[in-house]
Design a protein around this motif. Structure first.
Motif, PDB file in Angstrom:
ATOM      1  N   GLY A  91       0.793  -1.226   0.000  1.00 20.85           N
ATOM      2  CA  GLY A  91       0.000   0.000   0.000  1.00 20.85           C
ATOM      3  C   GLY A  91       0.821   1.270   0.000  1.00 20.85           C
ATOM      4  O   GLY A  91       0.319   2.335   0.372  1.00 20.85           O
ATOM      5  N   GLY A  92       2.070   1.179  -0.391  1.00 20.48           N
ATOM      6  CA  GLY A  92       2.907   2.371  -0.529  1.00 20.48           C
ATOM      7  C   GLY A  92       3.590   2.853   0.723  1.00 20.48           C
ATOM      8  O   GLY A  92       4.233   3.911   0.718  1.00 20.48           O
ATOM      9  N   LYS A  93       3.491   2.070   1.834  1.00 25.90           N
ATOM     10  CA  LYS A  93       4.110   2.530   3.079  1.00 25.90           C
ATOM     11  C   LYS A  93       4.496   1.353   3.956  1.00 25.90           C
ATOM     12  O   LYS A  93       3.733   0.386   4.075  1.00 25.90           O
ATOM     13  CB  LYS A  93       3.144   3.445   3.834  1.00 25.90           C
ATOM     14  CG  LYS A  93       3.669   4.012   5.143  1.00 25.90           C
ATOM     15  CD  LYS A  93       2.638   4.929   5.784  1.00 25.90           C
ATOM     16  CE  LYS A  93       3.091   5.485   7.111  1.00 25.90           C
ATOM     17  NZ  LYS A  93       2.070   6.364   7.736  1.00 25.90           N
ATOM     18  N   LYS A 110       1.256  -0.661   7.073  1.00 27.81           N
ATOM     19  CA  LYS A 110       0.618   0.571   7.572  1.00 27.81           C
ATOM     20  C   LYS A 110      -0.702   0.340   8.301  1.00 27.81           C
ATOM     21  O   LYS A 110      -1.122   1.196   9.093  1.00 27.81           O
ATOM     22  CB  LYS A 110       0.402   1.541   6.413  1.00 27.81           C
ATOM     23  CG  LYS A 110      -0.584   1.052   5.364  1.00 27.81           C
ATOM     24  CD  LYS A 110      -0.796   2.109   4.292  1.00 27.81           C
ATOM     25  CE  LYS A 110      -1.858   1.674   3.299  1.00 27.81           C
ATOM     26  NZ  LYS A 110      -2.126   2.726   2.296  1.00 27.81           N
ATOM     27  N   ASP A 111      -1.381  -0.795   8.065  1.00 28.34           N
ATOM     28  CA  ASP A 111      -2.678  -1.036   8.699  1.00 28.34           C
ATOM     29  C   ASP A 111      -2.567  -1.695  10.073  1.00 28.34           C
ATOM     30  O   ASP A 111      -3.585  -1.867  10.759  1.00 28.34           O
ATOM     31  CB  ASP A 111      -3.543  -1.915   7.786  1.00 28.34           C
ATOM     32  CG  ASP A 111      -3.935  -1.198   6.503  1.00 28.34           C
ATOM     33  OD1 ASP A 111      -4.130   0.036   6.562  1.00 28.34           O
ATOM     34  OD2 ASP A 111      -4.040  -1.859   5.462  1.00 28.34           O
ATOM     35  N   VAL A 112      -1.368  -2.071  10.481  1.00 29.78           N
ATOM     36  CA  VAL A 112      -1.178  -2.691  11.794  1.00 29.78           C
ATOM     37  C   VAL A 112      -1.230  -1.612  12.875  1.00 29.78           C
ATOM     38  O   VAL A 112      -0.591  -0.563  12.756  1.00 29.78           O
ATOM     39  CB  VAL A 112       0.164  -3.447  11.855  1.00 29.78           C
ATOM     40  CG1 VAL A 112       0.438  -3.946  13.269  1.00 29.78           C
ATOM     41  CG2 VAL A 112       0.157  -4.619  10.877  1.00 29.78           C
ATOM     42  N   GLY A 159      -3.733  -6.846  14.009  1.00 31.23           N
ATOM     43  CA  GLY A 159      -3.970  -6.901  12.586  1.00 31.23           C
ATOM     44  C   GLY A 159      -5.226  -6.164  12.144  1.00 31.23           C
ATOM     45  O   GLY A 159      -5.982  -5.649  12.980  1.00 31.23           O
ATOM     46  N   PRO A 160      -5.411  -6.042  10.821  1.00 32.37           N
ATOM     47  CA  PRO A 160      -4.738  -6.848   9.800  1.00 32.37           C
ATOM     48  C   PRO A 160      -3.405  -6.251   9.355  1.00 32.37           C
ATOM     49  O   PRO A 160      -3.203  -5.043   9.438  1.00 32.37           O
ATOM     50  CB  PRO A 160      -5.743  -6.811   8.648  1.00 32.37           C
ATOM     51  CG  PRO A 160      -6.375  -5.448   8.779  1.00 32.37           C
ATOM     52  CD  PRO A 160      -6.482  -5.210  10.255  1.00 32.37           C
ATOM     53  N   GLY A 161      -2.533  -7.125   8.872  1.00 29.07           N
ATOM     54  CA  GLY A 161      -1.270  -6.672   8.322  1.00 29.07           C
ATOM     55  C   GLY A 161      -0.162  -7.674   8.540  1.00 29.07           C
ATOM     56  O   GLY A 161      -0.374  -8.770   9.064  1.00 29.07           O
ATOM     57  N   ILE A 162       1.041  -7.300   8.114  1.00 24.72           N
ATOM     58  CA  ILE A 162       2.216  -8.164   8.178  1.00 24.72           C
ATOM     59  C   ILE A 162       3.233  -7.540   9.121  1.00 24.72           C
ATOM     60  O   ILE A 162       3.481  -6.324   9.084  1.00 24.72           O
ATOM     61  CB  ILE A 162       2.830  -8.361   6.780  1.00 24.72           C
ATOM     62  CG1 ILE A 162       1.821  -9.072   5.867  1.00 24.72           C
ATOM     63  CG2 ILE A 162       4.124  -9.161   6.860  1.00 24.72           C
ATOM     64  CD1 ILE A 162       2.250  -9.149   4.423  1.00 24.72           C
TER      65      ILE A 162
END
Length: 267
Positions: free
Chosen positions: A110-112, A189-191, A218-221
């Motif tokens: 997502g660009g970040k 970025k969503d974490v 989460g969600p995210g890595i």
């Protein structure tokens, strides 16, 4: 500015380096001190800031870019490597300590990408390296990485390094992961990142693991390292011979026997 599209290959296991293949006129930017080797035809140039689009915005843009890097504890300058030859050429960058190099495709994230402030290694030109302020006071004061973390933004490839063995955790929405604050490498970025008190008098005083967890929801890595550099450095310092004395374990009978067996018989 759209980031340059670069090809790469990571070599090694515990002492890794990344080899970047550049097409004619392509540029990769890297932290000072990470350079390993380059082929003929590549020009090296020291630049002010991070080499992103702000380099085209005059003196103020350059000062702003460099100032952000100072806040994250990095140097004012980075180094740009441009292929000025007619064919493909390669340049390589090495990790500063044992561990893994992590390729980050910012388009997929997502660009970040947010990471600890000293983990950035190199990136395609056009990728911006800046600061990420914590939105919560507790995270800033007790997060282990300080109030400021590093953010990498753009649509190209970037590379960060970690210590020891790397773990990659993919969190579902609402899933919670607790991590030692020093073991956190970075996350998407969503974490949601926060700090949690360990709790309990015995845990706090005698646990030896610090009094705060990093909590990631989460969600995210999330990327986690098994051996933060600060932990490695602390162990080395603790075991180093003191002035007028020996190392921590060398005052014992077994310590002396070990020195005899490994050939260290200095007096």
């Amino acid at each position: 500015m759209r980031a340059h599209e670069i090809d790469y290959h990571i070599y090694g296991e515990e002492m890794q380096y990344v080899e970047i293949e550049l097409d004619p006129q392509e540029v990769v930017v890297a932290e000072a001190g990470s350079f390993m080797m380059m082929e003929n035809g590549i020009k090296m140039e020291t630049i002010f800031g991070d080499g992103s689009q702000e380099q085209q915005q005059g003196v103020f843009g350059k000062l702003l870019s460099a100032g952000k890097r100072v806040l994250t504890g990095e140097s004012l300058f980075m180094t740009a490597y441009q292929n000025q030859d007619m064919g493909k050429r390669k340049v390589s960058f090495a990790s500063p300590y044992p561990g893994k190099i992590v390729p980050i495709d910012l388009q997929q994230f997502g660009g970040k990408f947010i990471c600890q402030k000293d983990s950035f290694l190199c990136a395609a030109k056009g990728v911006s390296v800046g600061i990420e302020f914590s939105k919560k006071l507790g995270t800033g004061l007790f997060g282990g990485e300080g109030f400021i973390m590093q953010k990498i933004e753009g649509d190209g490839m970037a590379f960060v390094h970690s210590g020891g063995t790397l773990a990659r955790k993919e969190l579902k929405s609402g899933e919670l992961l607790r991590v030692d604050t020093g073991c956190l490498v970075g996350f998407t970025k969503d974490v949601d990142y926060d700090i949690e008190f360990v709790g309990g008098i015995k845990n706090t005083i005698f646990g030896g693991e610090g009094i705060f967890f990093a909590t990631l929801r989460g969600p995210g890595i999330v990327y986690i390292q098994s051996l933060p550099f600060t932990r490695l450095a602390d162990r080395i310092i603790a075991s180093a011979p003191k002035a007028g004395g020996s190392g921590r374990e060398e005052g014992s009978l077994l310590g002396g026997l070990g020195r005899m067996l490994d050939g260290d018989n200095r007096f």
